[in-house]
Design an enzyme around this catalytic site. Structure first.
Site, PDB file in Angstrom:
ATOM      1  N   ASP A  12     -17.182 -14.271  10.589  1.00 30.04           N
ATOM      2  CA  ASP A  12     -17.906 -15.374   9.961  1.00 30.04           C
ATOM      3  C   ASP A  12     -19.385 -15.008  10.037  1.00 30.04           C
ATOM      4  O   ASP A  12     -19.989 -15.073  11.102  1.00 30.04           O
ATOM      5  CB  ASP A  12     -17.604 -16.679  10.726  1.00 30.04           C
ATOM      6  CG  ASP A  12     -18.464 -17.851  10.244  1.00 30.04           C
ATOM      7  OD1 ASP A  12     -19.225 -17.676   9.260  1.00 30.04           O
ATOM      8  OD2 ASP A  12     -18.384 -18.927  10.852  1.00 30.04           O
ATOM      9  N   GLU A 177     -15.259 -19.565   3.063  1.00 29.92           N
ATOM     10  CA  GLU A 177     -15.326 -20.205   4.385  1.00 29.92           C
ATOM     11  C   GLU A 177     -14.453 -21.460   4.497  1.00 29.92           C
ATOM     12  O   GLU A 177     -13.675 -21.579   5.446  1.00 29.92           O
ATOM     13  CB  GLU A 177     -16.786 -20.498   4.747  1.00 29.92           C
ATOM     14  CG  GLU A 177     -17.508 -19.222   5.139  1.00 29.92           C
ATOM     15  CD  GLU A 177     -19.018 -19.292   5.014  1.00 29.92           C
ATOM     16  OE1 GLU A 177     -19.555 -20.386   4.762  1.00 29.92           O
ATOM     17  OE2 GLU A 177     -19.660 -18.238   5.155  1.00 29.92           O
TER      18      GLU A 177
END
Lengths: 613, 207
Positions: A12, A177
């Site tokens: 991430d 995401e």
């Protein structure tokens, strides 16, 4: 068990913080190497342009080193310089337009005499995460899934992939995401539901509506804003303080260091206001002047209301595109650190008519989802099916400057469209195609992904050639273009001049440089460590000489004193690590009798801080 | 580019010799095959070529074919297989998009059956033109006045009128493939007309 060679990590890469995770036998987990799971997405550079600090140490020194400390680079990646006009005035580090001969337009960070692209800065963060994972597994990790905001366009996705390549990673998949978060959320539950993922990070906002049915994750729609996040909340407090300081004290906060200090301060106030009704603002302005006021939650909420409203507008768009009403949503899942702000939770709850689900760790869930997807790509599991959509419409500039849409937003990826082009002049062998992304009617209001130069068309009378150009958006949301002339079957070549990106050659060069730099950086690092050690050891010897100098032989005392000065001078001047290490060792040996004298005199020094490495 | 489509469907998998139940993938070893020219969207999903279709079978087939061809399952496959999985998935996604929606499905089937396409015949029945013009005026007026009850009423009217057209489309599309030429033309014109109502519904979504 799979061999470690097959490990694909999930990353991430956030505006504020980044994480790395993997799927182990016990399920997905974030890799934490002792400093906490989150790596602040901050890189501090030395004046010469080398990387000096990464992550928490870089952030800790941001105030002393404001113009060389690069943060929030995700707001710059894959953007044009002009897109960032508003953004740039607010960054303490200098950003300029990259001078390109080929019409490309991208921002670069200026560090001393060097110009560093956002891709290279992101690569430093990715490289550090890769290192962290490699240390964890005891061998080099080479493959990764990297998450991006769902609303990232092609250029931003490509740039992120290039950053991975520069960090020496094969980016096997770019995943959205909120979709990653849904994977981590839905996998535990294995139920049938329609879910909205509201993802408000440091600098980006996405909302994605999905249908979960068992192991199938089908995205129905997505909307968002790649320039909206918690950073903006901080800025409202900064702007308030700056404005009131200007009014009360006729002072303008201009220096990068003060701006940086104010930013850190504003962030802390924002965090405090998530748990208390008011927070004290107090800033020492020097010369006995102090700016002081109380900021209440109500005032803060009024400041951020316009931003929260913008996220709600995106939620309505996503609902509309999914052809759903708020009541059709079974669960609203909150993701991203900024969803800790109570006003955000409240307003989202009001829109959907239900309390949002906040039980997930909003910081980790995206990385965990990326790790789950990584295990699918590694062939470790085949049960999950992820069907995502393209966030933006894709089209071409037509006659008169209009945007001709070929693929509508929220179309399932991969997807493709074929358009036939012809020539306007006899014997014409090339056609230029301006490829666009966006929802607006005019080409100039959309994002140009670049001009595609279609060449190798067989010379024919005007209008005769029929060239089929296929625009294929792959599962990563990245565009691939191919072309073929119908009649002759000739494959026309497509050259892409990326409007805001790097060419493959540049990525290759930067990858090579980053490997070379890694070695340079290590050398530089060792030199700094050695110099610190020299300072520590010589200071200590100096103190010992003062206290116990009489207890050793005169000649030795003079020799130590002489060597001490010589070593200090040498350490300041040399860049030869090995020679410095050798001379330090000699010096340390020379001072042994002095240390022994200290001990024997029964006056042991108080315990020294552990300076040695 | 290696996207030239073969003419025929292979019977057995060249890799594992299993019988092929899908034209594009071996369900045993996941070897992929380019979509043959002769296979349409219905064939890709293993459904009969007809307007009426079993919606739950469509969804089931979509997921089962996706599970075999989605690029995520070819992460470690050869570059050629990876590319093929991306192209086949794009075709599959397009097929499902068209077949899921009755209006798109009827239009697709009409062209498969040699009927006129939207580019060759743009005619809209004149009564539709008149009616939509009046409705548009009413919508603009109600929007200018921010008259929400009126907008909601208008949305209902437009939805009802659209439903009548879709009913007519279904009726004509069921006559395919052997429909008379005038039926095909009528179907084309009705399909063209639906667009006008869709555009109005876009305007009225948030009413």
């Amino acid at each position: 068990m799979t061999s470690k060679r097959d490990i694909i990590i999930g990353i991430d890469l956030g505006t504020t913080n980044s994480l790395v995770a993997w799927s182990g036998p016990a399920g997905p987990e974030v890799i934490d190497d002792g400093d906490g799971p989150m790596l602040p997405s901050v890189v501090a550079y030395a004046d010469a342009g080398g990387v000096e600090r990464i992550g928490a140490p870089a952030r800790a020194h941001a105030i002393e080193n404001p113009t060389n400390t690069v943060y929030s680079i995700k707001r710059l990646i894959g953007q044009s310089f002009d897109d960032l006009a508003e953004e740039l005035g607010r960054l303490p580090y200098p950003v300029e337009r990259r001078s390109g001969e080929d019409g490309r337009d991208m921002p670069v960070v200026r560090i001393g005499a060097k110009r560093i692209t956002p891709q290279e800065v992101s690569a430093v963060i990715l490289g550090e995460l890769r290192e962290r994972a490699s240390r964890h597994f005891g061998e080099t990790v080479n493959r990764a899934v990297i998450t991006v905001p769902a609303y990232f366009d092609d250029a931003q996705r490509q740039a992120t992939r290039d950053a991975g390549a520069i960090a020496g990673l094969e980016v096997v998949r770019i995943i959205n995401e909120p979709t990653a978060a849904a994977l981590a959320y839905g996998l535990d539950r294995n139920k049938h539901a329609t879910v909205a993922v509201y993802d408000l990070g440091g600098g980006t906002f996405d909302v994605t509506i999905l249908r979960l049915s068992g192991e199938v994750f089908e995205v129905l729609s997505t909307a968002g804003d790649t320039h909206l996040g918690g950073d903006d909340f901080d800025r409202t407090i900064m702007d308030l303080a700056a404005r009131e300081i200007a009014e009360q004290f006729k002072l303008r906060i201009e220096s990068p260091a003060t701006q940086q200090a104010l930013r850190t301060f504003a962030e802390n106030v924002k965090i405090a206001l998530s748990n208390q009704d008011s927070a004290a603002l107090e800033i020492d302005l020097g010369e006995g002047r102090t700016y002081q006021r109380e900021l209440t939650v109500a005032e803060f909420e009024a400041l951020i209301a316009p931003y929260v409203e913008r996220t709600l507008a995106s939620c309505r768009t996503a609902l509309r595109d999914a052809r759903l009403q708020p009541a059709d949503i079974d669960q609203v899942v909150m993701v991203g650190g900024s969803t800790r702000v109570p006003a955000v939770r409240r307003r989202v709850g009001e829109l959907f008519g239900r309390a949002p689900y906040t039980a997930l760790d909003p910081d980790q869930v995206v990385a965990l989802g990326a790790a789950i997807q990584a295990s699918v790509l590694a062939g470790e599991r085949r049960d999950l099916l992820l069907l995502d959509v393209t966030p933006l419409s894709l089209g071409i500039e037509t006659m008169g400057g209009a945007m001709g849409k070929l693929i509508m937003k929220n179309t399932k990826m991969p997807c493709q469209a074929t358009e036939t082009f012809t020539t306007f002049q006899d014997g014409q062998t090339a056609v230029k195609i301006n490829v666009l992304q966006g929802e607006r009617e005019l080409a100039r209001d959309c994002r140009s992904l670049g001009v595609f130069n279609l060449t190798g068309i067989p010379p024919m009378p005007a209008g005769m050639p029929k060239v089929d150009v296929t625009f294929l958006i792959d599962q990563n949301g990245i565009l691939n273009v191919s072309a073929k002339e119908q009649r002759s079957g000739a494959v026309a070549a497509i050259q892409i001049v990326p409007a805001h990106g790097l060419t493959p050659d540049e990525v290759k060069r930067m990858t090579a440089e980053s490997i070379a730099h890694a070695a340079d950086d290590m050398q530089a690092h060792r030199l700094i460590d050695l110099r610190n050690q020299v300072a520590f050891d010589t200071n200590k010897a100096e103190q010992m000489l003062e206290r116990f100098g009489e207890q050793i032989d005169d000649a030795l005392r003079d020799r130590i004193a002489g060597e001490l000065t010589a070593l200090r001078t040498f350490a300041d001047e040399t860049t030869d690590n090995d020679e410095l290490a050798r001379r330090l060792k000699t010096f340390d040996e020379l001072t042994v009798p002095l240390a022994e004298a200290g001990i024997s005199s029964g006056l042991r020094e108080p315990a020294q801080p552990q300076g040695r490495r | 580019m290696n996207d030239t489509k073969p003419d025929t469907v292979p019977e057995k998998c060249i890799n594992c010799s299993a019988e092929l139940t899908s034209p594009v993938v071996c369900s045993g070893c996941h070897t992929l095959y380019p979509l043959p020219q002769s296979v349409d969207y219905f064939g890709l999903l293993g459904l009969p070529r007809a307007y009426d279709l079993d919606e739950s079978a469509l969804e089931k087939r979509f997921l089962s074919v996706s599970r075999h061809i989605h690029p995520d399952y070819f992460g470690s496959a050869s570059g050629e297989m990876q590319q093929l999985s991306v192209r086949l998935s794009a075709e599959l996604n397009q097929a499902v998009k068209v077949l899921r929606q009755p209006v798109l499905r009827a239009g697709y089937l009409l062209e498969l059956c040699g009927g006129p396409g939207p580019a060759s015949d743009r005619t809209v029945p004149p009564e539709v033109l008149g009616e939509t013009m009046m409705l548009r005026e009413e919508i603009e007026e109600a929007q200018a006045d921010e008259d929400h009850p009126a907008l909601q009423r208008l949305r209902k009217t437009v939805e009802e009128k659209r439903a009548v057209l879709v009913e007519r489309i279904a009726e004509l599309a069921r006559r395919l493939p052997n429909a008379a030429a005038e039926d095909k033309t009528a179907l084309r014109h009705t399909l063209n007309a639906v667009k006008y109502y869709d555009n109005m519904l876009e305007l009225l979504w948030e009413a």
